[in-house]
Design a protein around this motif. Structure first.
Motif, short mmCIF file in Angstrom:
data_model
loop_
_atom_site.label_atom_id
_atom_site.label_comp_id
_atom_site.label_asym_id
_atom_site.label_seq_id
_atom_site.Cartn_x
_atom_site.Cartn_y
_atom_site.Cartn_z
N MET A 169 0.83 -1.20 0.00
CA MET A 169 0.00 0.00 0.00
C MET A 169 0.86 1.25 0.00
O MET A 169 0.52 2.27 0.57
CB MET A 169 -0.93 0.00 1.22
CG MET A 169 -1.87 -1.19 1.23
SD MET A 169 -2.80 -1.34 2.75
CE MET A 169 -3.53 -2.97 2.56
N ASP A 170 2.00 1.16 -0.62
CA ASP A 170 2.94 2.29 -0.72
C ASP A 170 2.29 3.44 -1.47
O ASP A 170 1.67 3.24 -2.52
CB ASP A 170 4.19 1.83 -1.47
CG ASP A 170 5.33 2.81 -1.32
OD1 ASP A 170 5.11 4.01 -1.59
OD2 ASP A 170 6.43 2.38 -0.94
N PRO A 171 2.42 4.68 -0.96
CA PRO A 171 1.79 5.82 -1.65
C PRO A 171 2.47 6.20 -2.95
O PRO A 171 1.96 7.04 -3.70
CB PRO A 171 1.90 6.94 -0.61
CG PRO A 171 3.09 6.58 0.21
CD PRO A 171 3.08 5.07 0.29
N PRO A 187 0.17 6.15 3.67
CA PRO A 187 -0.12 5.03 2.77
C PRO A 187 -1.50 5.19 2.16
O PRO A 187 -2.34 5.94 2.67
CB PRO A 187 -0.05 3.81 3.69
CG PRO A 187 -0.28 4.36 5.07
CD PRO A 187 0.32 5.74 5.06
N LEU A 188 -1.74 4.48 1.06
CA LEU A 188 -3.03 4.59 0.38
C LEU A 188 -4.16 4.12 1.28
O LEU A 188 -5.27 4.64 1.24
CB LEU A 188 -3.01 3.78 -0.91
CG LEU A 188 -2.01 4.25 -1.98
CD1 LEU A 188 -2.02 3.32 -3.17
CD2 LEU A 188 -2.34 5.68 -2.41
N LEU A 189 -3.88 3.12 2.10
CA LEU A 189 -4.83 2.64 3.09
C LEU A 189 -4.14 2.66 4.44
O LEU A 189 -2.95 2.36 4.55
CB LEU A 189 -5.29 1.21 2.78
CG LEU A 189 -6.36 1.01 1.72
CD1 LEU A 189 -6.64 -0.48 1.54
CD2 LEU A 189 -7.65 1.73 2.09
N SER A 190 -4.89 3.03 5.49
CA SER A 190 -4.31 3.01 6.82
C SER A 190 -5.32 2.42 7.79
O SER A 190 -6.53 2.44 7.55
CB SER A 190 -3.92 4.43 7.26
OG SER A 190 -5.06 5.27 7.30
#
Length: 633
Positions: free
Chosen positions: A343-345, A352-355
């Protein structure tokens, strides 16, 4: 070279559109900053729908000069880009003779919008959008203040995606500020989930388009679609038969409309079908939840086979629920930690794209997140335990507030039977003291507390106490200061429900302790007040007594005959706690007492009544703990 025109976007904001050779190439927008007006200049021929920023100017003339300078440096690139710009000329739209392009009339668009349940609509898709007539209708609908309470989306955000094959129509849609996300709807696939698909597909392939829309919206959502009526009435092809079957399965609403396009931009007398489909949102399956449930059921089954009984213990059920949710949270947090590297931005710094957040916090390592989750879970279960009626009905309002405030500190402890029983013992001890205080406060309220008030001086009934001349008891009638009458002259009621409830609830709670469950029917306080107001009376009939309220600020309480045992217990308990009765009270028979002890008994209740008290152990309450029976203890 350039033409200038003042326009408004769909939000009502004005700007100056700058065109060259029939195509819009730039905009000038006014902006106020600390009282100063500046003009923002943007090119509209770039790939970014928001426009390429060219700079600011303090005057309109200065803004126009920036555009001329920019155009002189990039004239060739601007001319090429204008051919595919989002502001393509309407003269370049497709020929009606050789296309399935039938723009939706505004009246028909309104009928389509009236089918929609707007409550949970946030994202909308318009396939085969053409000139965007349906999108325009949605914008107009959203801007109408009468519809503001019906819609869920923010009208100032882009919430409509369009699909259009014709490049010129697609350019026109972009010129309106719409997102054109694909060209051919029949090949469109997306992970994005839409809440509404509103469509007027080509009449000659409407069945194929609607089938694809049903497939696209299978996760849930609404579809409003126009079809040639023959598609539904005459399903002679396999595709049409499949479509009719699917519409039947989804309980689609179908309305046939004649002459809907007679006065349209492209007229036709064809009868159309207005189709509305609402597909319920599907429950999202969880592999983690399923595996834990299977493990839990297997464990429960083994336990039941060993004991031969299913647990009927609500406390154990709460503990099992806590353990299940704790295991679920641990599994989810560990699973998320394993997936987090994917989930690297896409940049060196940033979220991150999701947290995964627990109570608004997402810092720390895996253990920190898990501990935060367990803290919140324990708070939930401790709070639920302390709100159980088995506990709250025995607590005064002050005690309830005290334990509500202790939930945070209890959240540091695991929700286990050992810790629960420890807390229960503490509560039982505090309740015991609290109950004693409540009963003694009730005694004082009915006797000495308000004796300074002229009308309340007869509340005290003195007797010859043990080594004191201040001993007294409560009779079957008392008067206390209380404002129970309704002060609002506009309300046609004698009694104020809130004031009366506040007074009577505390009195009855303390008397409930002394009742020891002997009274089987309890009159709800609000019901008693409502009956009194319905009969235009200032007198209300409660469980243990009747109350008459007077505007001068007094309440006359008359205890019912069946409450005499409660008043006797009240007087005995207060007499023992205040040491007004002999230490041997309830332990010796009257004949075995000393003359001094007998003298106190004679004045307090008499020998016969005393012997009846000894014969009935329920009349003697040694401590508040005798009135408490907490669950799990």
């Amino acid at each position: 070279m350039f033409t200038y025109a003042t326009k408004k976007n769909r939000y009502g904001d004005e700007h100056i559109a700058v065109s060259s050779n029939g195509a819009e190439i730039a905009t000038i927008k006014a902006s106020s900053y600390y009282g100063n007006t500046e003009y923002i200049v943007s090119a509209t021929t770039g790939g970014d729908d928001r426009g390429d920023y060219l700079g600011r100017a303090s005057t309109i003339a200065g803004a126009k000069k920036k555009i001329r300078d920019w155009y002189s440096e990039h004239s060739a690139a601007v001319t090429t880009a204008a051919a595919n710009s989002r502001a393509a000329d309407l003269r370049r739209l497709p020929s009606f003779d050789n296309s399935g392009f039938y723009p939706t009339p505004s009246k028909l668009a309104g009928e389509m919008l009236s089918c929609v349940d707007w409550k949970n609509v946030f994202s909308i898709l318009e396939p085969s959008a053409g000139k965007g007539d349906l999108a325009d209708a949605v914008f107009a609908f959203a801007r109408n203040y009468r519809n503001s309470r019906r819609i869920s989306f923010n009208e100032n955000n882009t919430y409509i995606d369009c699909i259009e094959r014709d490049s010129d129509l697609a350019a026109l849609l972009r010129g309106k500020g719409l997102h054109v996300v694909h060209d051919d709807f029949l090949t469109f696939r997306s992970f994005k989930q839409y809440d509404l698909c509103i469509m007027n597909p080509p009449f000659d392939s409407g069945d194929e388009h609607l089938l694809h829309a049903l497939s696209l919206m299978e996760r849930g959502g609404q579809i409003v679609c126009l079809l040639n009526a023959e598609t539904i009435r005459n399903p002679y092809t396999n595709r049409r038969k499949v479509l009719v079957q699917k519409l039947r399965e989804h309980n689609a609403r179908i309305e046939f409309i004649e002459n809907a396009f007679r006065h349209a931009q492209r007229p036709t007398d064809v009868e159309i079908a207005l189709v509305y489909v609402s597909i319920p949102k599907k429950e999202i399956p969880s592999d983690i939840l399923s595996s834990l449930r299977r493990a839990h059921e297997k464990s429960t089954s083994s336990s039941e086979q060993a004991t031969g009984l299913a647990s009927a213990d609500w406390l154990q059920n709460m503990i099992d629920g806590y353990n299940f949710e704790a295991a679920l949270g641990e599994k989810l947090i560990n699973e998320f930690a394993a997936l987090r590297p994917y989930m690297d931005p896409g940049k060196d710094y940033g979220e991150p794209l999701l947290s995964l957040k627990v109570g608004g916090r997402n810092t720390g390592n895996n253990a920190t997140i898990l501990n935060s989750y367990l803290f919140g879970l324990r708070a939930k279960y401790w709070g639920n335990l302390l709100r159980r009626p088995e506990l709250t009905e025995k607590m005064t309002s002050a005690m309830q507030q005290d334990y509500d405030g202790k939930v945070d500190s209890l959240s540091e402890y695991d929700f286990s039977r050992y810790n629960i029983e420890t807390v229960m013992r503490e509560i039982a001890h505090q309740l015991s003291r609290g109950v004693e205080d409540s009963i003694l406060d009730l005694f004082d309220t009915f006797s000495a507390k308000h004796s300074w008030y002229p009308e309340c001086e007869n509340n005290i009934h003195y007797y010859n106490g043990w080594a004191t001349n201040k001993a007294h008891k409560v009779g079957m009638k008392v008067i206390i200061p209380a404002n129970g009458c309704c002060a609002d002259k506009w309300r046609n009621e004698k009694l104020d429900t809130y004031r009366v409830y506040s007074l009577i609830s505390d009195l009855e709670r303390a008397m409930n302790y002394l009742d020891r469950g002997e009274t089987t029917f309890h009159t709800p306080i609000d019901h008693a007040v409502r009956i009194a107001n319905m009969n235009d009376m200032n007198k209300a009939d409660f469980t243990y007594f009747t109350c008459t309220f007077y505007k001068k600020g007094t309440c006359h309480i008359k205890f019912k005959p069946e409450a005499s045992r409660i008043i006797d217990r009240l007087n005995i308990f207060a007499g023992q706690k205040k040491n007004w009765l002999p230490p041997t009270y309830g332990k010796k028979h009257y004949a075995d007492m000393t003359a001094e002890e007998q003298a106190v008994i004679d004045d307090f209740q008499g020998a016969d009544s005393y012997e009846k008290t000894i014969a009935d152990p329920s009349m003697l309450i040694t401590s508040g703990s005798a009135l408490m029976a907490l669950p799990g203890m």
